[in-house]
Design an enzyme around this catalytic site. Sequence first.
Site, mmCIF file in Angstrom:
data_model
loop_
_atom_site.group_PDB
_atom_site.id
_atom_site.type_symbol
_atom_site.label_atom_id
_atom_site.label_comp_id
_atom_site.label_asym_id
_atom_site.label_seq_id
_atom_site.Cartn_x
_atom_site.Cartn_y
_atom_site.Cartn_z
ATOM 1 N N ASP A 561 -2.841 -2.044 -1.048
ATOM 2 C CA ASP A 561 -1.836 -3.056 -1.313
ATOM 3 C C ASP A 561 -0.174 -2.438 -1.346
ATOM 4 O OD1 ASP A 561 -3.540 -2.460 -3.786
ATOM 5 O OD2 ASP A 561 -1.406 -2.861 -4.797
ATOM 6 N N GLU A 757 3.161 8.904 -7.424
ATOM 7 C CA GLU A 757 1.803 8.392 -7.122
ATOM 8 C C GLU A 757 1.511 8.404 -5.579
ATOM 9 O OE1 GLU A 757 2.835 4.168 -7.145
ATOM 10 O OE2 GLU A 757 0.876 3.357 -7.225
HETATM 11 O O1 LIG Z 1 0.842 -4.371 -9.436
HETATM 12 C C1 LIG Z 1 0.591 -4.272 -8.112
HETATM 13 C C2 LIG Z 1 -0.566 -3.787 -7.571
HETATM 14 O O2 LIG Z 1 -0.894 -2.568 -8.155
HETATM 15 C C3 LIG Z 1 -2.092 -1.916 -8.177
HETATM 16 O O3 LIG Z 1 -2.047 -1.243 -6.878
HETATM 17 C C4 LIG Z 1 -1.578 -0.206 -6.786
HETATM 18 O O4 LIG Z 1 -1.998 0.702 -8.121
HETATM 19 C C5 LIG Z 1 -3.300 0.942 -8.228
HETATM 20 C C6 LIG Z 1 -3.398 1.772 -9.381
HETATM 21 O O5 LIG Z 1 -3.071 3.151 -9.016
HETATM 22 C C7 LIG Z 1 -4.116 1.395 -6.827
HETATM 23 O O6 LIG Z 1 -5.488 1.080 -7.129
HETATM 24 C C8 LIG Z 1 -3.770 0.783 -5.739
HETATM 25 O O7 LIG Z 1 -4.365 1.277 -4.762
HETATM 26 C C9 LIG Z 1 -2.263 0.596 -5.547
HETATM 27 O O8 LIG Z 1 -2.012 -0.009 -4.418
HETATM 28 C C10 LIG Z 1 -3.341 -2.925 -8.308
HETATM 29 O O9 LIG Z 1 -4.435 -2.479 -7.774
HETATM 30 C C11 LIG Z 1 -3.339 -4.311 -7.301
HETATM 31 O O10 LIG Z 1 -3.863 -5.044 -7.607
HETATM 32 C C12 LIG Z 1 -1.737 -4.790 -7.953
HETATM 33 O O11 LIG Z 1 -1.536 -5.924 -7.274
#
Ligand SMILES: OC[C@H]1O[C@H](O[C@H]2O[C@H](CO)[C@@H](O)[C@H](O)[C@H]2O)[C@H](O)[C@@H](O)[C@@H]1O
Length: 834
Positions: A561, A757
């Site tokens: 995302d 990140e």
């Molecule tokens: O809050 C926005 C989105 O954040 C997350 O996605 C991002 O962070 C995660 C944790 O590091 C990671 O798993 C993911 O790949 C990233 O893109 C979350 O997973 C999303 O659901 C959320 O909408």
Amino acid sequence: MSQIKDHIQAAKHSQEISTSSKSLPSDSSDSPNSISSKSVPITSTTTTTTLNSQSKRRHRRLSSLSEYTDPFSDAEVYYGPVTDPRKKNDYTTGTFHGTTLNDSNSASNAFGSNLMSDLTATNENRMTDKSTPRRLNRTRTMSVFDNVSDFKKELVNDYHLKRRGSEDDTYSSSKGNRKFFIEDVDKILEELLRNEDTDKNYQITIEDTGPKVLKLGTANSFGYRHVNVRGTYMLSNLLQELTIAKSFGKHQIFLDEARINENPVNRLSRLISNQFWNSLTRRIDLFNIGDIAADTKIDTPEAKNPRIYVPHNCPDQYEFFVQASQLNPSMKLEVEYLPKKVTPEYVKSLNRTPGLLALAMEEHVNPSTGEKSLIGYPYAVPGGRFNELYGWDSYLMALGLLESNKIDVAKGMVEHFIFEIQHYGKILNANRSYYLCRSQPPFLTDMALKVFEKLGGSSNPNAIDLLKRAFIAAIKEYKTVWTAEPRLDPVTKLSCYHPDGIGIPPETEPDHFDTILFPYAKKYNCSLQEIRDMYNNGQINELALDEFFLHDRAVRESGHDTTYRFEGVCAYLATIDLNSLLYKYEIDIADVIKNYFDNKFVDPHDGSISTSEDWLDLAKKRKNRINKYMWDEESGFFFDYNVKTKKRTSYESATTFWSLWAGLATQKQASLMVEKALPKLEMLGGIVACTESSRGPISINRPIRQWDYPFGWAPHQILAWEGLSKYSFRDVATRLAYRWLYMMTKAFVDYNGIVVEKYDVTRGTDPHRVEAEYGNQGADFKGVAKEGFGWVNTSYLLGLKYMNSHARRALGACIPPQPFFKSLKPSEKSAYGL
Ligand SMILES: OC[C@H]1O[C@H](O[C@H]2O[C@H](CO)[C@@H](O)[C@H](O)[C@H]2O)[C@H](O)[C@@H](O)[C@@H]1O
Ligand SMILES: [Ca+2]
């Protein structure tokens, strides 16, 4: 005693203590390098008697100066224990009751060392090291005045660079073991920030335009003789160390020069293994649940108090949390049961009252009272705004945790996934109520196998038990989540990311969907906030918006995302990512059924019986389908397949390498991938998420997306390295790893120890600067980075495994990939696939 006299005599002779009133450290310090705030003034008029009595009191301190103490020990050892009783947290006794990430005053939070076992292990390692002092480093000023990001070029143009003064000559006499005496930590911190943090962000970076030099008193002279600390790297390390010392309540310290001059590769890997993992580790208990449940992502009045949701059939946990809230009413913890059936409507109804979801807990018996209580299994969070247990982040962090021998935490995360599958029906995107409907890329089988091996494998009955339970859960997940409707496409029998859910995902940043919602705000003549509310409350029916958010949720389930690869289409894509991972599940399950279930698996959930051959057959079929629908020989890419339009897409993504990681590609396909696809994705700092041409132009109405060009992500690097190595391309993997590690090390050196990140892998100077969506996590710290970022921490440790000592040295000197590769002898080039 004569040694003490010698010291005092030497100090007197050099007239270092004869002219002004200076403080000497008292002997009450209990760590080798920290000094109590009470210091003993010595002036030129001090009498012999006073000196004698002070000599006695100074004995330990003075002798410790001449003793060898590891300059690279963990902060807890180097500065600890906390001397300010108000800051005395349970890290000293082994339990951890605080996770407030922003509280820089708390020592336990500065480097939350939650697990006593970790601390003990680290100390033991250090002790075995003690007799052999490590080779100390040459001075690493690493100042890069002319290599400044264009982000701040204007500022720099106005600044007149000062010439460096000549280097003080005391280094040789210190035999490389020079220590500084910081008489007043607060004062030096203040001076350092005032002079060197010219852009006032509490970090010392190459963008600051200070003199890049600060005088520090040496320990041998008790601060009377000064030497210069020069350059961004050392000054920023000084800032980091002083910030940590302060968080431990220290007012005076001895500081080894080697500690602020450490080879950056050693420093970063040391911090990751010994500090960052601890800061990212959580373990729920009666006292810390309020902190752990806190969430910065949702900003409704009802979200202010911490809340925990417990599965309907976990009364013990429910009682436990009620007890926690009664024990500590000021925590204001709200405890709620989830209903037996969790529907998308129900999940949406919790948007204003979000909460943490309970995880696996074990029974703990107090050995002295015999009293029973629950305690959570440990787990690691990704970092920054992501303060909960994630799906694929956990797998990627487990790889790094295992590398750092933190097996308990990796094992704990397997326990949590088993619990999540049992109680929430899937491995959740993360354990918050707003993630209840969706999952993330599945890695449980590989994760369980890796933890199993580290636990001793088949020689350990507990490891076998865990492996079996994890595979029973993974088989349930495989059958009921990934190969069931709506995720399974009945025609191709391939799987798509396709979660449930209603409305706008509440955890996203408020303006994320503005470009999508704007036309509707215009249509209904209302504000963007009004249109958000109207849509979420079901007051308007817009099929196109429903369709958009169906795909948006799928994008979030994919972990990618967001990206233009998936926007408006994700739920209809059988992706190479997901199908590679499911192939790996099938192969792993086949293996485990054969070796640990006597080749006859009786599924406790549906009563079915399967053998290893059945699962191998499923894998074979999937592989054939992937080849049929996704492989493009001409470009050397596996592309996603659109099950709705029945067409293969052409979006060039780094996830093509997942087919190698899973082992489903042929050797010929792997070679074509290296020959044709890789050159399009290989950038300065490693593999980019997708090609620029696939992403397309960016504009105000088409904003940049974080999982697209020019950004690079740790999971993509890690899976590509491992996949390439599997197919005899370890040389290529080594080259890619060098690029990634170079970029990380350079940012770490130039930007105050930063680890973020994701990175802009096309950017040489400030790759951490990513302004997409919610911004970059890990960048927002004051003084010192405490946790890095979960999967990026792992990538550093794993990437280093590809480096020989020559490459490690080059990384330590921040030699960019091109000059480094060019400098290699022809015989060495082959190790990098050149
Ligand atoms: O809050 C926005 C989105 O954040 C997350 O996605 C991002 O962070 C995660 C944790 O590091 C990671 O798993 C993911 O790949 C990233 O893109 C979350 O997973 C999303 O659901 C959320 O909408
Ligand atoms: Ca600064």
